[in-house]
Design an enzyme around this catalytic site. Structure first.
Site: not given
Ligand code: PGA
Ligand code: ZN
Length: 447
Positions: A172-173, A214, A251, A329, A354, A382-384, A405
């Site tokens: 994802q990241e 993001e 991530d 997470d 979060k 943060h959140r996406s 982050k």
């Molecule tokens: P999300 O992504 O806010 O979509 O959960 C951020 C993350 O997974 O850290």
């Molecule tokens: Zn994550």
């Protein structure tokens, strides 16, 4: 000045987040005098995830067909304006723990499914902000006390994949961390320079420079080595040394890749690009990370395995935990019950925090405290789905977490946080502390 600062008024409305989805905004007025004269009004907006963990507190959505694609939050707004407003009006805004306990008790469930974590969180954050405003102290100082001075190292997500983009990137990241910078401002500058060069490098290869949720680029690259190599190239082109000034964090958001029936992680993008099915089991995932660690200056891996695999997490921590930060997470969902379990099992060595995963500020701060006491690190996140609300910037400084982050240096929902941190850094001036959180990890290597 005040010992009792009553909550006078609580009002919620529906607004929009960065993905164009409805979310909850709460306005809280505190003060002893007449509203508008001795009253202080502050507002907060609740963020929202896409790759949400199964154990997160409930985000209440209306699910009305053909109306905001089912995502309106009118019930949550209503719950703030009735049940939560009734419960906290007249209560002392200076007693955040008590306010949050009232919110928890009014909801009455284990996962905030009655009023919604998006309802409780909006009230919780707006109360804190209004209290700070009334006391005329910056939010980070109000939350963290007079000794607050640790600036976070950014984890800047410059390449997006997984659920945050429609490309072929499976993890994802991919984030850069300027842990070797002199101070926060310099760290931001380095990241921005690298980000802009990455755009040029992708363009030169004929790849897309459109961005994901993001703000990171979302090109059709599929192999993690290819992605990491182009990031390292951008770092070097910007004149920085990978593994000396700039490090990389990943991530994987592995819960999203996990196929329960096969008990394996399926990589759809890599499969598509390579024309064969790419599957990895837990053991192979750990091997995979280990090989990436050897080749690239990676200091942190988040959600490397799925949220239910405590066994796998234990093994991964045993094998890799000494040399890399392993962040939970979806595994911990900012919940002290799950974190406690992880600490006992020696699963992961850091927690992602979060605020909307748990639904009140006090509970999120409890999670940071529990982590720090156990020698785990905390990363404020943060959140996406985000908004212009920059609360987490102050929270990161207040908790002394040392890491934040909050996306790429692109899109105002992400930059709102970096900009607020720049203001805080300016205020703290020479008092600000900016440290490499990974010094003891033996990360200072040549690549
Ligand atoms: P999300 O992504 O806010 O979509 O959960 C951020 C993350 O997974 O850290
Ligand atoms: Zn994550």
């Amino acid at each position: 000045m005040f010992r009792y600062l009553p909550v006078r008024k609580v009002h919620a409305r529906q607004v929009l987040d960065s993905r164009g989805n409805p979310t909850v905004e709460v306005e809280v007025t505190v003060g002893e005098g007449v509203i508008g004269i001795n009253g202080y009004t502050a507002r907060a907006i609740v963020p929202s995830g896409a790759s949400t963990g199964r154990f997160e507190a409930v985000e209440l959505r209306d699910g009305k067909k053909g109306y905001y694609t089912g995502l309106s939050v009118e019930k949550a707004v209503q719950n703030v304006n009735t049940r939560l407003a009734d419960a906290v009006t007249g209560e002392n805004a200076l007693d955040q723990n008590r306010i949050d306990q009232i919110l928890i008790d009014t909801d009455g469930t284990d996962n905030k499914s009655s009023v919604g974590a998006n309802a409780t969180l909006g009230v919780s954050m707006a109360v804190a902000r209004a209290a700070a405003m009334a006391l005329r102290v910056p939010l980070h100082q109000y939350l963290g006390g007079c000794h607050t001075k640790i600036m976070p190292v950014p984890m800047m997500n410059i390449l997006n994949g997984g659920k945050h983009a429609d490309n072929t990137v499976d993890l994802q990241e991919f984030m850069i961390m300027p842990a070797g910078a002199e101070n926060f401002e310099e760290g931001i500058r380095m990241c921005v320079e690298i980000y802009q060069l990455l755009r040029i490098l992708l363009k030169e290869r004929g790849l897309s420079t459109a961005v994901g949720d993001e703000g990171g680029f979302a090109p059709d690259l599929a192999d993690s080595r290819d992605i990491l190599a182009v990031i390292v190239q951008a770092v070097e082109k910007a004149g920085y040394r990978p593994g000396k000034e700039i490090w990389i964090a990943i991530d994987a958001a592995a819960s999203e890749l996990y196929d329960e029936k096969l008990d394996c992680y399926y990589f759809p993008g890599e499969s598509q690009m390579k024309g064969k099915e790419i599957l990895r089991n837990a053991e192979e995932m750990i091997d995979y990370y280990e090989s990436l660690l050897e080749e690239f200056p990676i200091v942190s891996i988040e959600d490397g395995l799925q949220e239910d695999d405590w066994d796998g997490w234990q093994k991964m921590t045993e094998r890799l935990g000494g040399r890399v930060q392993l962040v939970g997470d979806d595994l911990f969902v900012t919940n002290i019950k799950r974190l406690k379990c992880g600490i006992q099992l020696k699963a992961a060595n850091a927690i992602l925090v979060k605020v909307n995963q748990i639904g009140t500020l006090s509970e999120a701060m409890d999670a940071v405290e529990m982590a720090q006491r156990a020698g785990y690190r905390a990363v404020i996140s943060h959140r996406s789905g985000e908004t212009e609300d920059d609360f987490i910037a102050d929270l990161a400084v207040a908790t002394g977490a040392g890491q934040i982050k909050t996306g790429a240096p692109c899109r105002s929902d992400r930059n709102a946080k970096y900009n607020q941190l720049l203001r805080i850094a300016e205020r703290l001036e020479k008092m600000a502390v900016y440290e490499n959180p990974f010094e003891k990890q033996g990360t200072d290597r040549d690549f």
